[in-house]
Structure formats: C-alpha cells, structure tokens
Design a protein around this motif. Structure first.
Motif, PDB file in Angstrom:
ATOM      1  N   THR A 137     127.659  49.120  15.997  1.00  0.00           N
ATOM      2  CA  THR A 137     126.243  49.055  15.721  1.00  0.00           C
ATOM      3  C   THR A 137     125.756  50.442  15.317  1.00  0.00           C
ATOM      4  OG1 THR A 137     125.591  49.478  18.037  1.00  0.00           O
ATOM      5  CG2 THR A 137     125.885  47.176  17.391  1.00  0.00           C
TER       6      THR A 137
ATOM      7  N   VAL B  45     125.058  52.974  18.117  1.00  0.00           N
ATOM      8  CA  VAL B  45     126.105  53.136  19.130  1.00  0.00           C
ATOM      9  C   VAL B  45     127.384  53.653  18.456  1.00  0.00           C
ATOM     10  CG1 VAL B  45     127.362  52.048  21.033  1.00  0.00           C
ATOM     11  CG2 VAL B  45     125.009  51.395  20.599  1.00  0.00           C
ATOM     12  N   CYS B  46     128.250  52.745  18.009  1.00  0.00           N
ATOM     13  CA  CYS B  46     129.557  53.201  17.526  1.00  0.00           C
ATOM     14  C   CYS B  46     129.499  53.898  16.173  1.00  0.00           C
ATOM     15  CB  CYS B  46     130.531  52.037  17.507  1.00  0.00           C
ATOM     16  SG  CYS B  46     130.894  51.456  19.188  1.00  0.00           S
TER      17      CYS B  46
ATOM     18  N   ASP C  68     134.220  48.523  13.793  1.00  0.00           N
ATOM     19  CA  ASP C  68     134.047  47.453  14.806  1.00  0.00           C
ATOM     20  C   ASP C  68     133.404  46.161  14.302  1.00  0.00           C
ATOM     21  OD1 ASP C  68     134.976  49.574  16.279  1.00  0.00           O
ATOM     22  OD2 ASP C  68     133.302  49.662  17.674  1.00  0.00           O
TER      23      ASP C  68
HETATM   24  N1  TIU Z   1     130.779  48.884  18.274  1.00  0.00           N
HETATM   25  C1  TIU Z   1     129.739  49.133  19.061  1.00  0.00           C
HETATM   26  O1  TIU Z   1     128.690  49.591  18.649  1.00  0.00           O
HETATM   27  N2  TIU Z   1     129.868  48.770  20.396  1.00  0.00           N
HETATM   28  C2  TIU Z   1     128.833  48.488  21.213  1.00  0.00           C
HETATM   29  O2  TIU Z   1     129.002  48.340  22.404  1.00  0.00           O
HETATM   30  N3  TIU Z   1     127.617  48.340  20.617  1.00  0.00           N
HETATM   31  C3  TIU Z   1     126.459  47.921  21.191  1.00  0.00           C
HETATM   32  O3  TIU Z   1     125.431  48.007  20.557  1.00  0.00           O
HETATM   33  N4  TIU Z   1     126.486  47.427  22.420  1.00  0.00           N
END
Ligand code: TIU
Length: 225
Positions: free
Chosen positions: A163, A166-167, A29
């Motif tokens: 991040t 998260v992902c 991402d």
């Molecule tokens: N790619 C990813 O981590 N998407 C998110 O929504 N990350 C956030 O930290 N919001």
C-alpha cells in the motif's frame, strides 16, 4: 531521447531523467491477501476496491516494461512456514482474532507457499523476473534486493503496488538512502485510505523530492515509447 539514452518524464516536483537500461520496475506486494475479497486485508476491515483500481494500470505498465526488455522485479510480504522470521510484535499487533500464520480461506495468512501470499494472477511474474520475499514492510530489509540491483546495474526504480503509505513508502525511503532515484506513478499505487494515498504521495515529492518523484504511468510509457 538524449544522446546518453535517457528520456524525460514529466513528474513532480520536477522532470525525471529516466535511463531505461538502468531503471527497474519494482512491483510491491500485489498479493491475493491484500487485494482479493476474502483475504487478510479485507478481514482487517479494509475496502479492497481502493487497491483493485491499481491492477489495470499495473498490468499496462508491466506489459510495456516487458515489451521493452526492461528489468522487472516483484516483491511479496510474508513469512517462513515455521514463522521463525516473524517478529513477536508483528504477530500480536492489532489484537486480531486471526493473525499472520493462522489458517484462512486462502491458506495460512501471509505465509510463503500459501495461496493468499502469492501474487494476483493478473500480474503473475514471468520466468526470469526476480521475486523478493520480504518479512518486513520495506523491500530492502532482510532481503537480497540491493545485491540483485547492484549486479544488474540498476540505479533507478519505478515503484508501484500496495500500500502507498506502508510498503511502498517504506521501500522508497529505504531505496533513497541507498542511492536509488525512485519514481512513483500515482495511478499504480493504492491505499485502503484515500487520505493516506494523497499524503503518502505528497510526502515523497515534498521538499524538492525528499524521497523521490511522483508521476503517472501514461507519462512514463509515452516518454519511453
Ligand atoms: N504491503 C503492505 O503495504 N503491507 C501492509 O501491511 N499494508 C497495509 O496497509 N496494512
């Protein structure tokens, strides 16, 4: 280099045995909406500089991977233009004034085909490098990533991108449950929140590497070189 073709990478919680022919670089991402000023991430009140420091080390690692002819795979988080794959809960979460699918300076937020959804120019995919379009945080859910990795004989993943908590973490956990050994270079992953960067990496390598290993791109490059 071992007789079986593997190389040893200094990592935590212990040395990672990397098999270049079976190891893909999975870049999560690195999209304009998350990394560029004026994008969705910044509109949520986040400091994009926390993510932008990962661009240069990712460029170096990507160029190294390409120079060795090793497998590269990119992911993008986003949705169909008709939003049929957008969970209603994800659409309304956060109660923002503009949410996924709404217009923004870089096009409709996190919608496939829009400028903000695409990968930043510095890390733009080359022909032959699969791009996984994923509707969720993890790269395996509702995608063909597992099938692609199996067809290519990939058993190990170096996971980078944003991040961290998260992902990247969701994808590492999904990969771990499917039997992949994940190695995360700490300089190539980023979070909007420094405390989540630290804890996100600790969670991966705790308990003997409960989800995987953590290292640095310099160590990975020098081991394979
Ligand atoms: N790619 C990813 O981590 N998407 C998110 O929504 N990350 C956030 O930290 N919001």
């Amino acid at each position: 280099m071992h007789s079986n073709g593997t190389v040893l990478v200094e990592a935590e919680p212990y040395t990672y045995e990397l098999s270049p022919s079976q190891c893909a670089l999975l870049i999560i991402d690195m999209q304009r909406d998350f990394l560029e000023p004026g994008g969705f991430g910044e509109s949520l009140g986040n400091d994009v500089s926390q993510l932008r420091r990962t661009i240069e080390p990712n460029v170096r690692l990507l160029e190294f991977w390409r120079s060795k002819g090793m497998q590269v795979i990119h992911t993008r988080e986003g949705h169909r233009p008709d939003l049929a794959d957008l969970p209603p809960a994800k659409k309304v979460r956060g109660k923002g004034t503009s949410t996924i699918g709404d217009p923004s300076p870089m096009g409709r937020i996190l919608v496939r085909g829009e400028a903000g959804h695409d990968i930043i120019p510095e890390l733009y995919p080359k022909d032959g490098e699969p791009i996984i379009d994923k509707p969720g945080k993890g790269a395996f859910w509702a995608t063909d990533l597992h099938a692609i990795l199996q067809h290519k004989g990939i058993k190990q993943l170096v996971v980078t991108g944003v991040t961290t908590e998260v992902c990247v973490n969701t994808t590492v956990r999904e990969a771990n449950d499917r039997g992949y050994d994940c190695l995360v270079p700490e300089d190539c992953v980023g979070s909007y929140f420094p405390e989540f960067q630290e804890m996100g990496l600790k969670m991966i390598k705790a308990q003997g590497g409960i989800f995987g290993w953590v290292s640095h791109s310099d160590k990975i490059i020098s081991s394979i070189s």
